[in-house]
Design an enzyme around this catalytic site. Structure first.
Site, mmCIF file in Angstrom:
data_model
loop_
_atom_site.group_PDB
_atom_site.id
_atom_site.type_symbol
_atom_site.label_atom_id
_atom_site.label_comp_id
_atom_site.label_asym_id
_atom_site.label_seq_id
_atom_site.Cartn_x
_atom_site.Cartn_y
_atom_site.Cartn_z
ATOM 1 N N LEU A 238 0.849 -1.188 0.000
ATOM 2 C CA LEU A 238 0.000 0.000 0.000
ATOM 3 C C LEU A 238 0.889 1.244 0.000
ATOM 4 C CD1 LEU A 238 -2.790 -1.059 2.520
ATOM 5 C CD2 LEU A 238 -2.538 -1.584 0.076
ATOM 6 N N ALA B 122 -0.373 4.491 -1.270
ATOM 7 C CA ALA B 122 -1.269 5.536 -1.785
ATOM 8 C C ALA B 122 -1.417 6.721 -0.851
ATOM 9 C CB ALA B 122 -2.647 4.937 -2.065
ATOM 10 N N GLY B 123 -0.764 6.698 0.301
ATOM 11 C CA GLY B 123 -0.945 7.780 1.270
ATOM 12 C C GLY B 123 -0.460 9.129 0.755
ATOM 13 N N ARG C 62 1.889 15.208 6.373
ATOM 14 C CA ARG C 62 2.794 15.679 7.428
ATOM 15 C C ARG C 62 4.248 15.767 6.967
ATOM 16 N NH1 ARG C 62 1.852 11.528 11.961
ATOM 17 N NH2 ARG C 62 3.641 12.621 12.864
ATOM 18 N N GLY D 204 -9.643 4.235 3.109
ATOM 19 C CA GLY D 204 -9.215 3.299 4.135
ATOM 20 C C GLY D 204 -8.336 2.175 3.597
ATOM 21 N N ARG E 90 33.137 9.912 -7.620
ATOM 22 C CA ARG E 90 31.814 10.125 -8.202
ATOM 23 C C ARG E 90 31.437 8.949 -9.108
ATOM 24 N NH1 ARG E 90 32.135 15.830 -10.956
ATOM 25 N NH2 ARG E 90 30.032 15.204 -11.616
ATOM 26 N N ASN F 244 51.598 8.026 -12.249
ATOM 27 C CA ASN F 244 51.518 8.948 -11.122
ATOM 28 C C ASN F 244 51.097 10.325 -11.621
ATOM 29 O OD1 ASN F 244 52.603 9.398 -8.083
ATOM 30 N ND2 ASN F 244 53.005 11.207 -9.328
#
Length: 454
Positions: free
Chosen positions: A9, A11-12, A16, A81, A323, A367
């Site tokens: 799940l 989908a929230g 916040r 829900g 990198r 080097n």
């Protein structure tokens, strides 16, 4: 293998979090939370994984298309829900019903559940032939979590929401994580009968326990080994807590597998970091995604690595940056204030001081002196520098790509190299030094006069 279907799940809205990024895409240890959950699901060798998306669904889909193309994605158009969200993956539930086995319901914002915990939850449901198995945990402060109420036989009697719990029920320490395993053959029947007769008018997955028991089926609870496994992330502070918990695990795993972390709490790893044996990592090192470190490597303090490979016996840092695309051969040295990007260093090659090496191939044992720069970008395109084996690049040299320097070549200090250099040749590309006797005193006198200091 018992068939298993995993439904994640995701989908929230994550209100916040105060973010434009969908909550489940926020990263923990360099990986989106939902991908941690999918990795946990994969540990069960599932027949299928379905992800339910809602707010920001297009962005979640795009990430999954690149990183988990085998999962199916389903939309929960209205946020009604958790049970409603699971039913958004109805095609996966129907396939699971035909296969039998288990349906495991997970949450895209709960990235810390261990594979062994999920396996124990599925096994408990099968062994006890329960319709529903619920993962519980014991937080230090149960707060407003729903409680898992057990009967006299130790089976799960009910999930009691805090606001509806009696004083005795609130004293229960075992709390509901929301993670649930259902009998696949019964899952759709149970889910379709969950109603929304509650204050919010939503369909709650927790009601599955009551429906299963009303059918004469049992429900069981399995306790997570640690409460942080089921930490759900709903705010930035909880994201930080999840990061701290996972970092602690990753550090411990690295040490258990034979690496020395001199000050573990100052080292930050990524979920996919690979570290060999007898590696030493000094304090204040950050390792981003896509890093592989072979046996016997030393990573000195204040270095930053991402998207790179470091072969056995190499030394990196202090204060070095590797990198993406950096590849260090055996016993290569990259020293302080050196940046390597999309470049390979052959066995025993050294870039020890204050240098930038980008889009380059450096041969074995060559080097590069202090202040060497591969000038790889002309404002439009990137170009490659190739340095052969056993070459010596004098300090403060600029190598203007595309350019090739042959085996054993010697570049004089302070040179700007714009043309290829043959093997074993000496290249000098700088202005000739001219000395003017006595002129320094004359210049000082002239400058003082100009400044009005006579």
């Amino acid at each position: 293998m018992t068939p298993i279907t995993c439904i994640v799940l995701a989908a929230g809205k994550g209100t916040r979090m105060r973010s434009d990024l969908p909550k489940v895409l926020h990263a923990v240890a360099g990986r989106a939370m939902v991908l941690h959950v999918i990795d946990g699901a994969r540990s069960l060798a599932p027949d299928r994984i379905a992800v339910v998306v809602g707010a920001g669904g297009d962005r979640v889909r795009a990430v999954l298309a690149k990183t988990a193309p085998d999962v199916t994605v389903h939309d929960q158009t209205d946020q009604l829900g958790t049970a409603h969200a699971v039913l958004a993956a109805r095609p996966a539930l129907e396939a699971a019903a035909a296969d039998g086995g288990d349906v495991m319901v997970l949450y895209g914002d709960t990235p810390l559940i261990r594979p062994e915990t999920l396996a124990a939850l599925a096994e408990a449901r099968r062994v006890q032939d329960a319709a529903v198995a619920v993962l519980g945990f014991r937080p230090a402060d149960p707060g407003a979590y729903g409680r898992l109420k057990l009967d006299a036989d130790g089976r799960l009697e009910a999930i009691v929401e805090f606001r509806e719990a009696t004083i005795e029920e609130r004293a229960i320490g075992l709390c509901n994580s929301g993670v649930m395993c259902l009998d696949a053959a019964a899952a759709l029947s149970i889910l379709d009968r969950i109603g929304n007769d509650n204050a919010k008018g939503e369909y709650y997955l927790t009601d599955a326990v009551a429906i299963a028991r009303a059918d004469g089926r049992s429900a069981v609870a399995v306790e997570a080994a640690a409460a942080d496994e089921v930490l759900g992330v709903n705010a930035r502070s909880e994201l930080a807590a999840a990061e701290a918990a996972l970092q602690a695990r990753l550090r411990l795993r690295a040490m258990d597998e034979g690496a020395t972390l001199v000050a573990p709490e100052t080292v930050f790893l990524s979920a996919d970091t690979r570290i060999g044996r007898d590696v030493i990592i000094e304090p204040n090192v950050v390792i981003g995604a896509g890093v592989s470190i072979a046996d016997g490597v030393v990573i000195r303090a204040f270095s930053h690595l991402e998207g790179c490979t470091v072969d056995g016996g190499a030394t990196v840092g202090p204060f070095a940056r590797l990198r993406p695309g950096a590849e260090l051969g055996r016993n290569a040295h990259v020293g302080n204030f050196v940046e390597i990007k999309n470049a390979t260093l052959g066995e025993g090659a050294k870039v020890n001081h204050l240098s930038y090496v980008g889009d380059a191939r450096i041969g074995a044992r060559s080097n590069l002196g202090a202040g060497t720069i591969t000038c790889n970008y002309d404002g439009v395109g990137k170009w490659q520098t190739v340095i052969g084996a056993d070459a010596f690049i004098g300090s403060d040299s600029c190598l203007v790509a595309p350019v090739t320097i042959g085996d054993g070549a010697y570049i004089a200090t302070g040179s700007v190299i714009t043309e290829d250099v043959a093997p074993d040749a000496l290249a000098i590309a700088r202005g000739r030094q001219v000395e003017k006797p006595g002129r320094a005193a004359e210049l000082r006198a002239r400058f003082k006069t100009r400044a009005g200091q006579d």
